[in-house]
Every structure is written in C-alpha cells, then in structure tokens.
Design a protein around this motif. Structure first.
Motif, PDB file in Angstrom:
ATOM      1  N   LYS A 266      -2.438  48.315  40.316  1.00  0.00           N
ATOM      2  CA  LYS A 266      -2.825  47.461  41.093  1.00  0.00           C
ATOM      3  C   LYS A 266      -2.936  48.096  42.830  1.00  0.00           C
ATOM      4  O   LYS A 266      -2.202  48.738  43.211  1.00  0.00           O
ATOM      5  N   TYR A 267      -4.387  47.903  43.508  1.00  0.00           N
ATOM      6  CA  TYR A 267      -4.376  48.563  44.721  1.00  0.00           C
ATOM      7  C   TYR A 267      -4.941  47.230  45.594  1.00  0.00           C
ATOM      8  O   TYR A 267      -5.617  46.210  45.136  1.00  0.00           O
ATOM      9  N   THR A 268      -4.548  47.244  46.758  1.00  0.00           N
ATOM     10  CA  THR A 268      -4.580  46.068  47.785  1.00  0.00           C
ATOM     11  C   THR A 268      -5.752  46.437  48.847  1.00  0.00           C
ATOM     12  O   THR A 268      -6.174  45.654  49.596  1.00  0.00           O
ATOM     13  N   GLN A 269      -5.971  47.754  48.825  1.00  0.00           N
ATOM     14  CA  GLN A 269      -6.821  48.088  49.939  1.00  0.00           C
ATOM     15  C   GLN A 269      -8.447  48.720  49.626  1.00  0.00           C
ATOM     16  O   GLN A 269      -9.407  48.148  49.865  1.00  0.00           O
ATOM     17  N   THR A 270      -8.382  49.874  48.691  1.00  0.00           N
ATOM     18  CA  THR A 270      -9.537  50.087  48.048  1.00  0.00           C
ATOM     19  C   THR A 270      -9.550  50.787  46.699  1.00  0.00           C
ATOM     20  O   THR A 270      -8.261  50.958  46.332  1.00  0.00           O
ATOM     21  N   LEU A 271     -10.622  50.933  46.270  1.00  0.00           N
ATOM     22  CA  LEU A 271     -10.813  51.513  45.029  1.00  0.00           C
ATOM     23  C   LEU A 271     -11.734  52.761  45.298  1.00  0.00           C
ATOM     24  O   LEU A 271     -12.809  52.369  45.859  1.00  0.00           O
TER      25      LEU A 271
END
Length: 689
Positions: free
Chosen positions: A648-653
C-alpha cells in the motif's frame, strides 16, 4: 701479364669458393627445398599469461610465417593486429619478445600486471590466423600492417611454457640459393683456369727477351745499283748479299741462304756497280769462305725480327758477291740516322698482340662476372620482403562479414535457449544494456504472470542479416545489423552489436523492430562520425534526444513535434499514453497523472553513405500517479505486480519504462525533419511512495 692473370684468377677462385660455400650452406642447411628459413627450437616461458612479439619484429610483409610450439599444456598460437592484441593483454602480466638475432637469440621484456584468467583466445574472432585445437601450429602470409604473434595457454590461464620454432617461407629462395651455388662453381672454375693456364713454349721463348738496337752504331749498307730484276728472278735478286750476321762477325745470319740452296748468291748474276765517289772508303770484305755453322739461339721479339729483316740492316736486291771487287755505295748519314730513328726498336706493351689477347680475355671475364652479378641481383632483390608502410595507428573494420554472420547465428541459438528457460544469466552472454535490461525485466514479468511457463516465447531468428561494419582505431567496437524476423514478417530488426574490449564477446546492445512500411537506411558503408559530419546534420544527436524526450512528454501538441516525422510506433505510443491518463485520472483514489521522458546514456551515431546519421537512443519514462489525500493504493494486477505486489502506498504510484529508439537525422541541406524509425518500450520497474 702473367702476374695480372694469376692475381685475377686467385681473386676469382676465392670469390667463387666463398659463393659456392655460401650457396650450399644456405640451400641445404638454412633453407631446404620448402623455401623456409627455420630457427632452432627455443624454450620460451612466461609466468604471466602470454608470450607475444613486439610489433617491430614483423616489420616486413610478403613471405609466409610459420610458427609451431609444444608444451606440457594445450597451447594456442595466434596472429592478430596490434590494436587487438594490445587491448586483449592490457593490464596483464606477459612476456614480450623485443629483439631477434638470427639464428635463435631472442631479447625479452617482462611486463607486470594482473594474472587473472583471460577469455580463452580460441573464442575470439579477431585473430587473422590461429592454430586449430590440438595443432599448436600456424601458417600466415605476412600482411602489411602492425601485427603480433601470441603464444599462450589455450584456456587463458597464466604460466606459459613452450618450445617454439619460427620459420619464414620465401618464394623461390631455394632456387636462388642453388643459383648462387652454381655461379660460385663457375667463377671458381674460371679462376682456376686463369691460374693454371700455360702459354705455348715457342711463344714464351719468342717473347722472353728483346735485343735492343743501338741507334748510334752505323752498320754498312750495301745498296744495289742494278736495274730492276725481272719477275722470275726477283726472289733471287732480293736475297742477302752476305752470309755474315750483322750482329756478330763470326756467326752466320739466320736469314742467309743455306749452302745447298739452288738460288744461292754464287749463282746470281753480277751487276756492274756504280762508281762511288773517291772520298768513300771501300768496304772491308770478309775473309775466305768458311763452312756455315748454325747460329746460336737468339731470343728476339717480333719487333727485333722485323728490324733484322729490314733493308736498312740487310739490304734489298744486292747482287754482288763478296769475293769480287765492288764499289758499294752508302746511304747518306742523315738519311741513315733518320731511318734508324724512325724504325721502332721494340713494340709497346699496350699494342702487342699478346697484350690485346689478354686484355680481351679480361674484358670477357669481367663482362661474364658482371652479367652473373646482375642476374643474381635481379633475382635476389625480388626476394627481399618490402618494408611495412602501414605504420600509423591501426584502423580496421569492427568485424568481417563472415564473423558478423557467425555472431548473429550464435545469438539466434543462445537467445532461444535463454527465452525458453527465462535464463537471465545466459542472456547476459549475448546481450548488453539497454537490451539486456529489457530482456531480464521481461523474464521477471513472465515468471510472475506465467509461472507454469505456458506463455514462453516461441523460437525465432534474425533472417538475411545485412552487415554494416565501420572502421575503428580503438575499443569499444560496434557493427549494425538490419535483418528480418522469422516470427514477425511485418517487422524488421535493426540492432547494434558491441564489443567493449578485445577479450569480451559481441553483445547485442540496441535492438528495435520498425515496421516494414518504414524505409530503413542502407547499412552498407556505415562509418563513425567526424566533427565535420556532425556539423552538417539537421541537429546534434544529443540535442535530438532531448527534443524527442520533450516531444513525448508534451504529447502531440508539444512545440518539438514539428521537428519529427511521425511514425506508426510513435503515434501509437502517444495515443496509448493519452488514453491511460484519462482512465487513471477517473479513478477516485488518483488525483492526477504525469508522464515524463528523459534521455539516458550517450547516443550511438553512424554516418550512412548518403551523409545522413543513423542514431540509436535510449529514453527513460516515469508514468506517475498521485494518490488522493487520505487514500492508499497498491498494484493488484498487471505487469507492475512483478515489481511491487500488494504494497500500500499513500502518496504516489509509478511505473518505469525503458525505451529504445532509432532515428535518422538528415543533412541540414535537405531541410527534412528527423525520422523516428521505431520506439520500443519495456516496463523495467514499478512501485510507489
């Protein structure tokens, strides 16, 4: 003349003997019927990786070089350009032969360096001549240029020990040696003939001593006053009027008539003499006739004999007898003196017949020797190998046509094996970056998405390769291949093979697949660019790479778009990225999308025969998605999961791509835009923050 003849004969005999010995030794000991001069077997050893000759030792071309070696380990013998050999052994410990003094004295120099195992020399294709496995011998016609001979272990390990012989085969050398031998024998025989030659006995006696005539002594001359004799009595009347030799009173002249001669002076008619002046004294008559005794042997030259027979001494046509009174007349003293002075006493040496004959023999001998020397010189000069003229820095094509085709064939075989097993290590033996990076990323994705191996690439090959091999003076070297693709009939393959150094294999570094609808430039006659070539182009390759990256980043409406001619692959990629941005932005957890391209590495540039530039570029792309605040996102499917799964990423992919691009930059004079031949992307990474 005898001294001169003997001296000349001795010189000729000595010269002929030396030439015969030299010809025999050269023909039957140094050369032999195979026309090869061979050194004795010599031990050459090195604690390093090789024994190599210095470039100065092979400074002539034309003959055939033969090298053989034997040792405890399997050996390799190779001949290569100094450009390749120097790079191959750079930084390694090895022994260099820097001097050769015939017949078998070598001067060596030890070079320090690394002793790590090298690439086995038999796997390299730049040798101009090499020994076959197990043969340990090589034969090579020496070429003009800077070349080295290398002897090393066949597996590339250190500690070389070998018994080596060197031989040089010179065409017609054995025949020339036999010719020298024959010429020496002929000259020797000629010299011995001059030394041992004897002249006839009679001629030696006649030429031994000349009797000089004293010009101040007057000898009475009887001058006949009789009228001219008739033809039938001319010989009798011309007979001498006395028997006494004018050189000695008690000797009979050898020219007087014999006693039993029927035409003796006693039988000759007596002519009345002309009264002489009273002031002339009467000549003294000889005494009573005595029996004729043979004259003592006298050694007289032809000149003396001629003078003795002349009328000045004996008289011409005297008919009086010495036992009858007569009044002889005398020649005037002045006339007698003048006659005596004008009559030659001796014949000069320079005009004598013997001298002329000897001088002619000497001239013929000299002419024969000169002709032989000219023949030997003419035939021998053709045997002297010419000096090398290519002494400048080496320059050669990166690869021969046959070797390039062998490289492509080897790639086809190993690439299919690597694809089937998804073996990145095997792929690394035939590919280099950026192609290797794309291949290994594809293997990683394949193992993630197709663990069972059901979707393995089918075998394929590059067909009908056309080779473009520019000239290089140093490593790395590269060549270009334009070919078909067996499993993609609608596409070409355009690739660059590179060798980083002389000991490394050829690796496919750049590879693109333009559609067949795109016309490709000819690779025949490709060359590396010069500053003058680059100044004539529509743009520098580095600037073109930046403009293309800006064009792809900005899309079809970017200002740089007018610098390029759109191609199907470029247009398709721009359309795909535009659709992805729209669809991704529509997701509730994605706030926005950016797509950024940038050049990577230095462009590879080649100048075509038309003056245009064929350029291979590498671009990186980051496709970035910003996550909505308070949301999280992760990769759940697709190729990106091979690099980042369920994180899980909260800022960027982000997704990272590597693109290989081939473009043609036209000359500025044409005014044409840059043509993008092909652009081929590969996902090489994914993740987020």
């Amino acid at each position: 003349m005898r001294f001169a003849r003997i001296t000349l004969g001795l010189l000729l005999a000595l010269s002929g003997l030396l030439a015969a010995i030299a010809g025999a030794v050269a023909a039957f000991w140094l050369v032999g019927p195979d026309n090869t001069i061979t050194t004795p077997r010599r031990e050459l050893a090195s604690t390093g990786l090789a024994v190599v000759t210095a470039p100065s030792l092979l400074d002539r071309h034309g003959p055939t070089l033969r090298v053989s070696a034997s040792g405890d380990k399997p050996l390799f013998i190779g001949v290569g350009q100094d450009l390749d050999v120097r790079d191959y052994l750079s930084g390694t410990a090895h022994t260099r032969l820097i001097q050769f003094d015939p017949p078998a004295t070598f001067g060596t120099q030890e070079l320090r360096g690394d002793t790590k195992k090298l690439t086995p020399p038999g796997e390299l294709d730049w040798w101009v001549a090499q020994s076959a496995p197990g043969a340990q011998a090589v034969t090579w016609p020496i070429q003009d240029g800077v070349y080295d001979v290398v002897v090393m272990n066949a597996d590339g390990t250190p500690a070389v020990g070998a018994q080596v012989t060197f031989g040089v085969e010179v065409h017609r050398l054995f025949g020339i040696c036999l010719l020298v031998l024959g010429a020496g024998v002929v000259v020797l025989a000629l010299g011995l003939a001059l030394v041992l030659r004897r002249r006839p006995v009679g001629r030696e006696i006649a030429d031994t001593t000349e009797i000089p005539v004293i010009t101040n002594t007057r000898i009475p001359v009887l001058v006949s006053t009789a009228p001219a004799a008739r033809d039938e009595r001319e010989e009798v009347e011309n007979a001498p009027a006395y028997r006494v030799s004018p050189f000695h009173p008690d000797r009979v002249s050898p020219f007087a008539p014999l006693a039993d001669d029927p035409t003796s002076v006693e039988d000759a008619p007596v002519e009345k003499p002309v009264p002489a002046p009273a002031v002339r004294p009467a000549p003294v008559r000889p005494g009573p006739a005595v029996p004729a005794v043979p004259a003592a042997p006298m050694f007289m030259s032809p000149a003396a004999v001629a003078r003795a027979k002349s009328p000045v001494l004996i008289g011409a046509g005297a008919s009086q007898r010495y036992d009858e009174p007569a009044q002889p007349t005398y020649a005037e003293p002045a006339e007698e003196a003048r006659t005596a002075d004008e009559s030659p006493e001796t014949v000069p040496l320079a005009v004598s017949p013997e001298f002329e004959k000897s001088d002619e023999a000497v001239r013929r001998t000299a002419a024969l020797l000169a002709s032989g020397a000219l023949l030997l010189t003419a035939t021998s000069c053709g045997l002297v190998p010419p000096k090398n003229t290519m002494t400048a820095a080496d320059s050669r094509p990166a690869v021969t046509l046959a070797d390039a085709q062998a490289v492509v064939q080897r790639y086809n075989q190993l690439n299919n094996q690597a694809n089937k097993a998804r073996d990145g290590k095997l792929a690394a033996t035939i590919e280099g970056n950026p192609t290797l990076a794309q291949t290994q990323a594809g293997f990683l994705i394949g193992r993630k998405l197709d663990a069972a191996g059901k979707d393995v690439s089918k075998p394929f090959s590059y067909t009908d390769p056309e080779i473009g091999a520019p000239q290089f003076t140093s490593y790395p070297m590269r060549f270009v291949v334009s070919s078909g693709v067996s499993d993609a009939p609608g596409n070409h393959q355009l690739g660059v093979w590179q060798r980083e150094n002389a000991g490394s294999p050829w690796l496919l570094t750049h590879s693109v697949y333009p559609p067949k609808a795109v016309e490709l430039p000819s690779v025949d006659g490709l060359r590396t660019p010069t500053a003058a070539d680059l100044s004539k182009l529509q743009g520098r390759p580095e600037a073109v790479a930046k403009d293309l990256a800006a064009y792809l980043t900005g899309g079809k409406s970017a200002p740089q778009s007018k610098l390029f001619t759109p191609t199907p692959s470029l247009t398709n990629m721009l359309d795909l990225r535009a659709k992805s941005k729209v669809s991704d932005t529509a997701q509730p957890y994605i706030a926005g999308v950016t797509d950024t391209f940038a050049p990577s590495g230095a462009p590879l540039t080649f100048i075509t025969a038309s003056g245009d530039a064929l350029v291979f570029l590498t671009l990186t792309e980051r496709y970035l998605q910003r996550v909505e605040p308070g949301s999280n996102a992760y990769w759940t499917s697709g190729e990106a999961t091979a690099f980042s799964s369920m994180v899980k990423y909260t800022q960027t992919l982000h997704q990272d791509y590597l693109h290989q691009v081939a473009v043609v930059i036209p000359a500025r004079s044409t005014g044409d835009a840059v043509q993008v031949l092909s652009i081929d992307p590969q996902l090489v990474g994914a993740g987020g923050a």
